[in-house]
Design a protein around this motif. Structure first.
Motif, PDB file in Angstrom:
ATOM      1  N   MET A 114      55.124  50.147  38.844  1.00 18.69           N
ATOM      2  CA  MET A 114      55.450  49.129  39.844  1.00 18.69           C
ATOM      3  C   MET A 114      54.175  48.449  40.289  1.00 18.69           C
ATOM      4  N   GLU A 115      54.072  47.144  40.095  1.00 19.21           N
ATOM      5  CA  GLU A 115      52.868  46.419  40.446  1.00 19.21           C
ATOM      6  C   GLU A 115      52.820  46.170  41.942  1.00 19.21           C
ATOM      7  N   ASN A 116      51.608  46.332  42.494  1.00 22.58           N
ATOM      8  CA  ASN A 116      51.417  46.156  43.927  1.00 22.58           C
ATOM      9  C   ASN A 116      50.408  45.045  44.149  1.00 22.58           C
ATOM     10  N   TYR A 117      50.880  43.871  44.532  1.00 23.89           N
ATOM     11  CA  TYR A 117      49.982  42.741  44.698  1.00 23.89           C
ATOM     12  C   TYR A 117      49.240  42.785  46.040  1.00 23.89           C
ATOM     13  N   ASN A 118      49.881  43.331  47.091  1.00 23.50           N
ATOM     14  CA  ASN A 118      49.293  43.361  48.428  1.00 23.50           C
ATOM     15  C   ASN A 118      48.727  42.005  48.819  1.00 23.50           C
ATOM     16  N   GLN A 119      49.477  40.951  48.609  1.00 24.31           N
ATOM     17  CA  GLN A 119      48.977  39.599  48.796  1.00 24.31           C
ATOM     18  C   GLN A 119      49.078  39.161  50.254  1.00 24.31           C
ATOM     19  N   THR A 120      47.992  38.580  50.751  1.00 25.48           N
ATOM     20  CA  THR A 120      47.995  37.906  52.040  1.00 25.48           C
ATOM     21  C   THR A 120      48.031  36.413  51.764  1.00 25.48           C
ATOM     22  N   PRO A 121      48.270  35.568  52.779  1.00 23.36           N
ATOM     23  CA  PRO A 121      48.384  34.134  52.530  1.00 23.36           C
ATOM     24  C   PRO A 121      47.150  33.498  51.903  1.00 23.36           C
ATOM     25  N   THR A 122      45.992  34.150  52.019  1.00 24.89           N
ATOM     26  CA  THR A 122      44.779  33.548  51.456  1.00 24.89           C
ATOM     27  C   THR A 122      44.343  34.218  50.157  1.00 24.89           C
ATOM     28  N   ASP A 123      45.066  35.220  49.693  1.00 25.39           N
ATOM     29  CA  ASP A 123      44.701  35.913  48.454  1.00 25.39           C
ATOM     30  C   ASP A 123      45.083  35.093  47.226  1.00 25.39           C
ATOM     31  N   PHE A 124      44.372  35.381  46.130  1.00 25.20           N
ATOM     32  CA  PHE A 124      44.780  34.902  44.812  1.00 25.20           C
ATOM     33  C   PHE A 124      45.332  36.088  44.029  1.00 25.20           C
ATOM     34  N   ILE A 125      46.120  35.781  43.018  1.00 26.41           N
ATOM     35  CA  ILE A 125      46.639  36.803  42.116  1.00 26.41           C
ATOM     36  C   ILE A 125      46.093  36.520  40.717  1.00 26.41           C
ATOM     37  N   LEU A 126      45.401  37.516  40.153  1.00 26.83           N
ATOM     38  CA  LEU A 126      44.903  37.408  38.775  1.00 26.83           C
ATOM     39  C   LEU A 126      45.973  37.978  37.849  1.00 26.83           C
ATOM     40  N   MET A 127      46.563  37.116  37.032  1.00 25.98           N
ATOM     41  CA  MET A 127      47.669  37.542  36.176  1.00 25.98           C
ATOM     42  C   MET A 127      47.228  38.511  35.082  1.00 25.98           C
ATOM     43  N   GLY A 128      45.949  38.483  34.739  1.00 29.36           N
ATOM     44  CA  GLY A 128      45.410  39.472  33.812  1.00 29.36           C
ATOM     45  C   GLY A 128      45.481  39.064  32.353  1.00 29.36           C
ATOM     46  N   LEU A 129      44.964  39.956  31.522  1.00 28.83           N
ATOM     47  CA  LEU A 129      44.873  39.711  30.086  1.00 28.83           C
ATOM     48  C   LEU A 129      45.819  40.594  29.286  1.00 28.83           C
ATOM     49  N   LEU A 130      46.041  41.811  29.744  1.00 28.75           N
ATOM     50  CA  LEU A 130      46.712  42.817  28.930  1.00 28.75           C
ATOM     51  C   LEU A 130      48.176  42.984  29.322  1.00 28.75           C
ATOM     52  N   PRO A 131      49.074  43.040  28.347  1.00 26.35           N
ATOM     53  CA  PRO A 131      50.495  43.273  28.644  1.00 26.35           C
ATOM     54  C   PRO A 131      50.740  44.730  28.992  1.00 26.35           C
ATOM     55  N   PRO A 132      51.750  45.037  29.839  1.00 25.98           N
ATOM     56  CA  PRO A 132      52.064  46.430  30.198  1.00 25.98           C
ATOM     57  C   PRO A 132      52.839  47.122  29.085  1.00 25.98           C
ATOM     58  N   SER A 133      52.155  47.405  28.000  1.00 27.21           N
ATOM     59  CA  SER A 133      52.809  48.010  26.828  1.00 27.21           C
ATOM     60  C   SER A 133      51.806  48.918  26.122  1.00 27.21           C
ATOM     61  N   THR A 134      52.250  49.520  25.030  1.00 31.31           N
ATOM     62  CA  THR A 134      51.367  50.379  24.235  1.00 31.31           C
ATOM     63  C   THR A 134      50.196  49.583  23.675  1.00 31.31           C
ATOM     64  N   ILE A 135      50.481  48.356  23.215  1.00 31.55           N
ATOM     65  CA  ILE A 135      49.402  47.496  22.698  1.00 31.55           C
ATOM     66  C   ILE A 135      48.413  47.180  23.814  1.00 31.55           C
ATOM     67  N   GLY A 136      48.954  46.901  25.010  1.00 34.31           N
ATOM     68  CA  GLY A 136      48.094  46.624  26.153  1.00 34.31           C
ATOM     69  C   GLY A 136      47.193  47.803  26.486  1.00 34.31           C
ATOM     70  N   LEU A 137      47.736  49.026  26.423  1.00 33.88           N
ATOM     71  CA  LEU A 137      46.949  50.230  26.686  1.00 33.88           C
ATOM     72  C   LEU A 137      45.856  50.403  25.638  1.00 33.88           C
ATOM     73  N   PHE A 138      46.195  50.146  24.377  1.00 36.12           N
ATOM     74  CA  PHE A 138      45.204  50.243  23.296  1.00 36.12           C
ATOM     75  C   PHE A 138      44.062  49.245  23.521  1.00 36.12           C
ATOM     76  N   LEU A 139      44.432  48.003  23.867  1.00 34.65           N
ATOM     77  CA  LEU A 139      43.413  46.979  24.113  1.00 34.65           C
ATOM     78  C   LEU A 139      42.569  47.320  25.331  1.00 34.65           C
ATOM     79  N   PHE A 140      43.206  47.906  26.352  1.00 36.00           N
ATOM     80  CA  PHE A 140      42.475  48.314  27.547  1.00 36.00           C
ATOM     81  C   PHE A 140      41.413  49.358  27.197  1.00 36.00           C
ATOM     82  N   ILE A 141      41.795  50.362  26.418  1.00 35.23           N
ATOM     83  CA  ILE A 141      40.847  51.403  26.003  1.00 35.23           C
ATOM     84  C   ILE A 141      39.716  50.795  25.183  1.00 35.23           C
TER      85      ILE A 141
END
Length: 312
Positions: free
Chosen positions: A1-28
């Motif tokens: 479960m993603e937790n953005y904890n966003q306030t009105p002045t925050d930005f959200i970085l969508m990121g590079l890696l997908p939440p999958s096995t491939i994403g985990l491999f690329l993260f490592i």
């Protein structure tokens, strides 16, 4: 479960890696590259500092490149890694500005320093008798100070602008760091002035230095052609081609990303290209510019022997 904890002045970085096995491999893989970059660049800085035979302008420039790369990759990867691991993709307004400032400062300084290193190589090969005069300690220091100063001034101008413009309700930056072109797409006002300054900065910091580097290496290759030793030619050609390949890895994806108009932005493509100049290049630089150098390897052996003798 993603937790953005966003306030009105925050930005959200969508990121590079997908939440999958491939994403985990690329993260490592990215974490391993990050650790290699840290180890390689820190080792180069310490080696050049400890071994007196490397106290030359060429290696002083190399130590500065390692220092830049050490900070450069540390500006991007830790936040990206923590966002992927903990699901908190939020970054504060000021935090985004700080990240953008350091990224642009280090990127600009590296672009100018690589051009200075190419000039150093050009003078050493083409004008060896003039080298002590053209690349004196004073000239070397001026090139380094100039790279850092001009890079920080350029960065300051862009950072102040992106912090000053109004943003729409959506503050989701479709990138893995606070990149200026990605942030401009979220603006609620016409950003043609900033787009023009980004275009101008790209010409001055990326295209012109790359052209100068290509020009200098073309002259170096012509000079190498006059070397009588076949082994010397082969070694020099290999070194030049390898250096030019890494430089191209850094400049070209960077320039392409920053030169195309905002309406032609393809976030997935931009993020993939950004990997080259934010993650791969800082890892490759110490290998290509230093560890393949016989003087550096000789210095490494001497330092290891000194450390071993102290322990015994």
């Amino acid at each position: 479960m993603e937790n953005y904890n966003q306030t009105p002045t925050d930005f959200i970085l969508m990121g590079l890696l997908p939440p999958s096995t491939i994403g985990l491999f690329l993260f490592i893989l990215i974490v391993l590259i990050f650790l290699m970059a840290l180890f390689g660049n820190l080792s180069m800085i310490l080696l050049i500092f400890l071994d007196i035979s490397l106290h030359k302008p060429m290696y002083f420039l190399l130590s500065q490149l390692s220092l830049i790369d050490l900070n450069y990759i540390s500006t991007i990867v830790p936040k990206m890694a923590s966002s992927y691991l903990f699901g908190n993709k939020s970054i504060s307004f000021i935090g985004c500005g700080i990240q953008s400032f350091f990224f642009l400062t280090l990127a600009g300084a590296e672009a100018l320093l690589l051009a200075s290193m190419a000039y150093d190589h050009y003078v050493a090969i083409c004008f060896p008798l003039h080298y002590p005069i053209r690349i004196s300690r004073r000239v070397c220091v001026l090139m380094i100070i100039g790279s850092w100063t001009v890079g920080s001034i350029n960065s300051c101008a862009h950072t102040i602008y992106i912090l000053d413009i109004p943003y729409c309700r959506s503050r989701a930056i479709n990138h893995f760091f606070c990149d200026v072109p990605a942030m401009l797409t979220l603006a609620c006002t016409d950003t043609w002035i900033q787009e023009y300054t980004v275009f101008l900065s790209t010409i001055l910091f990326l295209l012109l230095p790359f052209i100068c580097i290509a020009f200098s290496y073309s002259h170096v290759l012509l000079a190498i052609y006059c070397i009588h030793s076949a082994e010397g030619k082969k070694k020099a050609y290999s070194t030049c081609s390898t250096h030019l390949t890494v430089v191209t890895f850094y400049y070209m994806p960077f320039a392409y990303t920053y030169l195309h108009p905002k309406f032609l932005c393809a976030p997935t493509e931009d993020k993939a290209l950004a990997v080259f100049y934010t993650i791969l290049t800082p890892m490759l630089n110490p290998v290509i510019y230093s560890l393949r150098n016989k003087e550096v390897m000789g210095a490494l052996r001497r330092v290891i022997q000194r450390i071993s003798s102290v322990k015994m």
